[in-house]
Motif scaffolding. Structure first.
Motif, PDB file in Angstrom:
ATOM      1  N   VAL A 135       0.857  -1.188   0.000  1.00 28.35           N
ATOM      2  CA  VAL A 135       0.000   0.000   0.000  1.00 28.35           C
ATOM      3  C   VAL A 135       0.890   1.234   0.000  1.00 28.35           C
ATOM      4  O   VAL A 135       1.874   1.286   0.742  1.00 28.35           O
ATOM      5  CB  VAL A 135      -0.911   0.011   1.252  1.00 28.35           C
ATOM      6  CG1 VAL A 135      -1.610   1.358   1.404  1.00 28.35           C
ATOM      7  CG2 VAL A 135      -1.962  -1.097   1.187  1.00 28.35           C
ATOM      8  N   SER A 136       0.547   2.192  -0.862  1.00 27.29           N
ATOM      9  CA  SER A 136       1.188   3.503  -0.845  1.00 27.29           C
ATOM     10  C   SER A 136       0.071   4.542  -0.827  1.00 27.29           C
ATOM     11  O   SER A 136      -1.100   4.180  -0.955  1.00 27.29           O
ATOM     12  CB  SER A 136       2.088   3.676  -2.084  1.00 27.29           C
ATOM     13  OG  SER A 136       1.292   3.814  -3.244  1.00 27.29           O
ATOM     14  N   ARG A 164      -1.105   6.347  -3.004  1.00 29.91           N
ATOM     15  CA  ARG A 164      -1.917   6.445  -4.232  1.00 29.91           C
ATOM     16  C   ARG A 164      -2.294   5.092  -4.820  1.00 29.91           C
ATOM     17  O   ARG A 164      -3.063   5.042  -5.778  1.00 29.91           O
ATOM     18  CB  ARG A 164      -1.173   7.288  -5.268  1.00 29.91           C
ATOM     19  CG  ARG A 164      -0.864   8.699  -4.745  1.00 29.91           C
ATOM     20  CD  ARG A 164       0.000   9.460  -5.713  1.00 29.91           C
ATOM     21  NE  ARG A 164      -0.716   9.707  -6.936  1.00 29.91           N
ATOM     22  CZ  ARG A 164      -0.122   9.945  -8.101  1.00 29.91           C
ATOM     23  NH1 ARG A 164       1.187   9.931  -8.182  1.00 29.91           N
ATOM     24  NH2 ARG A 164      -0.835  10.175  -9.181  1.00 29.91           N
ATOM     25  N   VAL A 165      -1.721   4.034  -4.297  1.00 29.49           N
ATOM     26  CA  VAL A 165      -2.014   2.691  -4.833  1.00 29.49           C
ATOM     27  C   VAL A 165      -2.146   1.709  -3.672  1.00 29.49           C
ATOM     28  O   VAL A 165      -1.302   1.701  -2.775  1.00 29.49           O
ATOM     29  CB  VAL A 165      -0.875   2.210  -5.765  1.00 29.49           C
ATOM     30  CG1 VAL A 165      -1.161   0.808  -6.286  1.00 29.49           C
ATOM     31  CG2 VAL A 165      -0.675   3.171  -6.933  1.00 29.49           C
ATOM     32  N   ALA A 166      -3.203   0.912  -3.691  1.00 26.95           N
ATOM     33  CA  ALA A 166      -3.342  -0.146  -2.691  1.00 26.95           C
ATOM     34  C   ALA A 166      -3.624  -1.456  -3.405  1.00 26.95           C
ATOM     35  O   ALA A 166      -4.578  -1.550  -4.194  1.00 26.95           O
ATOM     36  CB  ALA A 166      -4.477   0.177  -1.725  1.00 26.95           C
ATOM     37  N   GLN A 224      -6.668   6.722  -3.656  1.00 22.78           N
ATOM     38  CA  GLN A 224      -5.958   5.492  -4.028  1.00 22.78           C
ATOM     39  C   GLN A 224      -6.627   4.733  -5.168  1.00 22.78           C
ATOM     40  O   GLN A 224      -7.854   4.574  -5.193  1.00 22.78           O
ATOM     41  CB  GLN A 224      -5.879   4.551  -2.822  1.00 22.78           C
ATOM     42  CG  GLN A 224      -4.827   4.934  -1.808  1.00 22.78           C
ATOM     43  CD  GLN A 224      -4.953   4.110  -0.549  1.00 22.78           C
ATOM     44  OE1 GLN A 224      -6.060   3.851  -0.075  1.00 22.78           O
ATOM     45  NE2 GLN A 224      -3.820   3.702  -0.001  1.00 22.78           N
ATOM     46  N   VAL A 246      -5.979   1.941   3.835  1.00 26.90           N
ATOM     47  CA  VAL A 246      -6.932   1.947   2.716  1.00 26.90           C
ATOM     48  C   VAL A 246      -8.248   2.538   3.199  1.00 26.90           C
ATOM     49  O   VAL A 246      -8.753   2.149   4.258  1.00 26.90           O
ATOM     50  CB  VAL A 246      -7.167   0.508   2.187  1.00 26.90           C
ATOM     51  CG1 VAL A 246      -8.205   0.505   1.077  1.00 26.90           C
ATOM     52  CG2 VAL A 246      -5.855  -0.082   1.694  1.00 26.90           C
TER      53      VAL A 246
END
Lengths: 590, 395
Positions: free
Chosen positions: A38-39, A41-43, A121, B248
């Protein structure tokens, strides 16, 4: 923070028979990395196909010191071997970030792209289920990668194909840059999505050093001989038996011209087939650029400035040295690699900046062609050879009828623009609307028509000029859009009219006084209307397009597999035709 | 009313039961015989105590049918397609009220949709249809297991569609109907030879649908998230509700999870529509009248009929699929059957057999409006307490 991430280069079967290293090591830079991967902007969300629950997250090992890199702790990927799901999760994470970085570099868009959905994300599902498909879906903020087992072969995981991951990520990025394309029912608008995604996959493969070197060595520098670059997703395509060995071939002569050879004619209403005309045009220009540079680099390091400016040459040399090391650029292979790198970067810059200039609305290939020419003119005013080749390709393939259709006024003074307070224009919706309303003629907005002003972009890009070092140029991009009503085909309960979007992009150089860099307004022709008719009828015949309540799901919202359309006051408005890029009957990745 | 054709539409709540009485004149002798066609008897399965699935209505319906027949045989029974709301009435009545129902009905001929033939899927020509059907049955089983384990939005509606498509329950009913008169049972499709499959001398029957190969009625599935309890190796026996991992956004995560299961509705509707589209659609022509009985044919079947060039204007339409929009597609398909300008001066009518609160979107008022604009529309909802309503066509 930096993380070192192993990414699958080509799908492992291709890697094995092409004798290519299965992975490349990428450096990803983000504010933070979490287990997942996970970052901000992206998971990556690795749902276990057996349970529907999430598989254990891949742990992130923090850097041991401020100057070192962290890493994700996944089993290694071995040539020809099975890939652990944790390694797949890490690989897909890296491939998504690689594609994002390519779009956002200072010598491309020069900005971070905002996703088309209202969340930070992109959610990536590497094991989405059983299907010969992969897709981007705006509504669920995500990329879904499926797996399938062909009749006579091993299971194919689309998440293992860097081509496919780059392709789908490009869809997501393009949706952030030009969101109207996803909602358009104009076949060429949807085909732009496909073509850009295919070209992004191509450019990502160029950036894989090991792969590029292997192909160059094997072909003696003549890359047109190999399908590794031009053929997308070989493992996937051959499993589907749709094409001889790959999903789509960029090395083609596909054309919109009615007098084209039969094998080169495409269906004007099928976005996937149509996209090959556009991607083929860009790929052919890339090959010409590569061949030209290969010849010139063979003769010495100084290149004709009509091809690349001196400042760009030195910038390129610096980057090539960094990537390959000075010794590796000395021999033929090094020169070819350098030529390939430069040609790829040129294509990247021209195409992506063209997308920034693309007017909003239901655009066609010709609109993109004009935007590309204008952006290239801005980026490389003194190196016009590539523009000439682009013009030739656009005319040769019937994207425009003549070179005159590609004429765009660039770098012009306009009193109203010169008097603009650009900071206020960027900041204030009111200021932007007021400016557009007072300058309808400049922006092509018909009198009496209501219009909307999109969020302005304040971007800084690298530009090159003949007698100049590379320099940063700040631009303001103003986009306005308005609705137009046109007739619809009389069939199957369709209302007599439909709504389409028109628009203009005004690119302003942030100088004192501000200068009009380019003004581009959509131009819709009778053939675009006919193509749209054909697509709508095809979607209706296929039961994909549903009107009003027919698209409602018993679970609430809209049925997942349909393109929903609304009818209001006898006018049709299609909402999410971008779904046709993955819900068409034809298998494939969208 | 010896010279009047009567269409009696029974109120079976959400389902079909239609008795057509035809004065059929023998051209040779001039003798007129009252012949009767019974088209389907069934209603929706009783799920969630919905009125539309109330099976107690069948007793009075069967009583009336037997009374209409008197001692005469039932000349033709038509089973349009394999859905409970079209097939369960006769078996239910036989099990509950009339153990000798078969003897009382004395069915002379039976028409059933082509794919109800027990050997249909063993025919190599139908290999693709078999593949599709097996896939649909597997999907049905997976969704049924999942819905039993997890509460998801719209669960009640989904359970109703699921129950109506239950292959085991439907199978028992279809088996009962096959046994009404096995020697005189014909599995019909467009183009099938009909001579000798019915007793009519004067009236003409013409089958417009289904096609013999039903593969073309199957739509596609949407991919689904793993369905708990779907029976595949390694499947969980309890529903797993994933929780968002750290970092998330919770809302985005749950939206994604919901989207991955949203295809359940698409897939159930695809299963439902595939069966509906195998409906026997037939035209009855009698003394200048054209009466169309459309079963539950949905858009895909209507489009196929248009492609096969069989659609023609009619004077009476048994409205398909209980009045859903998909059952009476708009535009050219609608105009082909009920053109804006009638071909002749005969009155036109349409009949709907439906109920409220059973399936979403049915009845569909815009579709009713379109029908009313072209003809007189009757519905079982006009008088909910009435056992039936009749439409008459003078000879």
């Amino acid at each position: 923070m930096k993380a070192r991430v192993p990414v699958i280069v080509k799908d492992p079967v291709v890697a094995q028979y092409k004798e290519i290293e299965p992975t490349e090591s990428l450096l990803v830079e983000e504010d933070v990395f979490l287990d997942g991967p996970v970052s901000p902007r992206v998971a990556v969300l690795d749902f276990d196909p057996a349970t529907g629950g999430l598989a254990p997250r891949v742990p992130f090992q923090m850097p041991q010191s401020p100057h070192t890199e962290g890493t994700y702790l996944a089993p290694p990927i071995v040539l020809g071997g099975l890939v652990d799901p944790a390694a797949t999760a890490v690989s897909v994470f890296g491939a998504v970030h690689k594609t994002m970085r390519m779009f956002e570099e200072a010598d491309a868009l020069g900005r971070r792209v905002s996703w088309a959905f209202d969340a930070p994300q992109l959610l990536v599902v590497p094991r989405a289920g059983e299907w010969a498909n992969a897709y981007y879906e705006r509504e669920s903020h995500g990329l879904q990668f499926f797996s399938f087992t062909p009749a006579n072969g091993p299971t194919i995981h689309t998440a293992h194909s860097q081509d496919i991951v780059a392709h789908e990520t490009a869809h997501a990025l393009l949706d952030g840059i030009a969101p109207d394309l996803y909602g358009s029912v104009t076949p060429q608008a949807l085909a732009i999505h496909e073509a850009v995604a295919d070209l992004a996959a191509l450019l990502c493969s160029f950036r894989c050093r090991e792969l590029a070197q292997a192909v160059l060595a094997r072909t003696g520098g003549l890359i047109a001989k190999s399908s590794v670059f031009s053929g997308l997703a070989e493992q996937f395509g051959s499993a589907l038996h749709e094409y001889p060995s790959q999903l789509r071939d960029l090395n083609n002569d596909k054309s919109l011209r009615f007098d084209a050879a039969p094998q080169n004619r495409v269906s004007r209403s099928e976005p996937h087939a149509l996209s090959e005309v556009l991607s083929g045009a860009f790929y052919r220009v890339l090959l010409r650029m590569y061949d030209e540079l290969r010849k010139q680099f063979a003769a010495g390091d100084v290149v004709d400035e009509a091809v690349i400016a001196a400042a760009e040459s030195s910038y390129v040399q610096e980057r090539v040295d960094r990537r390959l090391g000075p010794k590796k650029t000395a021999g033929d292979l090094g020169k070819w690699a350098k030529a390939l790198f430069v040609a790829g970067e040129r294509l990247k810059r021209t195409l992506l900046r063209g997308l920034d200039y693309l007017p909003p609305g239901d655009v066609g290939f010709a609109d993109l062609a004009r935007a590309v020419i204008a952006s290239d003119q801005a980026s490389h005013p003194d190196s016009g050879q590539q523009r000439e080749w682009l013009r030739e390709e656009f005319v040769r393939r019937g994207i425009v009828a003549s070179r005159a259709e590609l004429e765009v006024q660039t770098n012009v003074h306009h009193d109203a623009v010169a008097a603009l307070d650009l900071a206020a224009l960027v900041r204030s919706d009111y200021a932007a609307y007021d400016f557009a309303n007072r300058n309808r003629a400049l922006l092509g907005i018909p009198e009496g028509v209501t219009f909307e002003v999109r969020p302005r972009l304040d971007v800084t890009k690298l530009y090159w000029h003949r007698d100049d070092e590379k320099r940063e140029v700040r631009e303001c991009l103003l986009k306005v859009a308005w609705s137009e009503v046109e007739s619809s085909p009389a069939a199957d309960g369709l209302p007599p009219q439909r709504r389409v979007l028109a628009g203009t992009t005004l690119a302003i150089e942030w100088t004192d006084p501000p200068l009009v860099r380019a003004v581009l307004t959509t131009q819709r022709h009778a053939s675009d209307r006919q193509d749209t008719d054909d697509l709508i009828l095809r979607l209706l015949a296929d039961d994909t397009l549903k009107l009003d309540g027919d698209a409602d799901s018993p679970m609430g919202g809209t049925l997942r597999g349909v393109v929903a359309a609304e009818v209001s006051n006898g006018v049709l408005r299609v909402r999410n035709a971008g779904r046709t890029l993955h819900v068409t009957r034809r298998a494939g990745h969208g | 009313m010896a010279d009047t054709l009567t269409v009696r539409v029974y109120n079976v709540r959400f389902g079909d039961a239609i008795l057509v009485t035809v004065p059929d004149r023998d051209p040779a002798s001039g003798v007129v015989t009252q012949r009767r066609i019974l088209i389907d008897v069934g209603n929706a399965p009783l799920v969630a105590s919905r009125e539309g699935g109330d099976d107690t209505v069948f007793k009075a319906v069967i009583d009336d049918i037997l009374a209409q027949l008197g001692d005469a045989p039932l000349d033709l029974y038509v089973m349009t397609h394999e859905h409970l709301d079209h097939v369960q009435g006769l078996p239910y009545a036989a099990w509950k009220h009339y153990q000798d129902l078969k003897d009382r009905l004395k069915v002379r001929h039976v028409w059933m949709t082509a794919s109800a033939d027990p050997g249909y899927y063993d025919d190599p020509r139908h290999a693709e249809a078999k593949k599709q059907k097996l896939a649909f049955e597997a999907m049905h089983a997976a969704i049924r297991s999942h819905l039993a384990l997890e509460a998801i939005p719209g669960r009640e509606s989904l359970l109703r569609i699921l129950a109506n498509n239950d292959p085991s329950k439907t199978g028992q009913c279809v088996e009962f109907l096959r046994a009404l008169n096995p020697e005189a049972t014909t599995f019909v499709y467009r183009g099938a030879a009909l001579e000798g499959t019915h007793p009519f001398r004067e009236a003409k029957l013409e089958v417009w649908a289904p096609e013999e190969n039903t593969a073309e009625y199957y739509g596609r599935f949407q991919p689904l998230d793993a369905l708990a309890g779907s029976g595949r190796a390694g499947d969980a026996t309890t529903a797993v509700t994933p929780t968002p991992p750290p970092g998330v956004d919770v809302g985005a995560f749950l939206n994604l999870v919901a989207a991955r299961r949203a295809g359940i509705a698409d897939n159930l509707l695809a299963i439902d529509q595939a069966a509906n589209n195998t409906s026997v659609v037939f035209l009855l022509e009698w003394r200048g009248w054209r009466l169309l009985f459309a079963g539950d044919a949905e858009t895909r079947s209507w489009k196929t009929m248009a492609r096969q060039n069989v659609l023609r204007p009619v004077h009476f339409l048994k409205v398909s699929h209980h009045g859903s929009h998909n059952g009476t597609p708009d535009g050219a398909l609608f105009d082909a059957v009920l053109p804006a300008v009638a071909e002749d001066a005969r009155p036109r009518s349409a009949a709907i057999s439906t109920w409220v609160d059973t399936y979403g979107g049915i009845p569909h008022e815009p579709t009713n409006g379109r029908l009313r604009a072209r003809c007189t529309l009757r519905s079982t909802l006009d008088d909910r307490a009435a056992l039936h309503y009749d439409l008459e066509f003078p000879g």
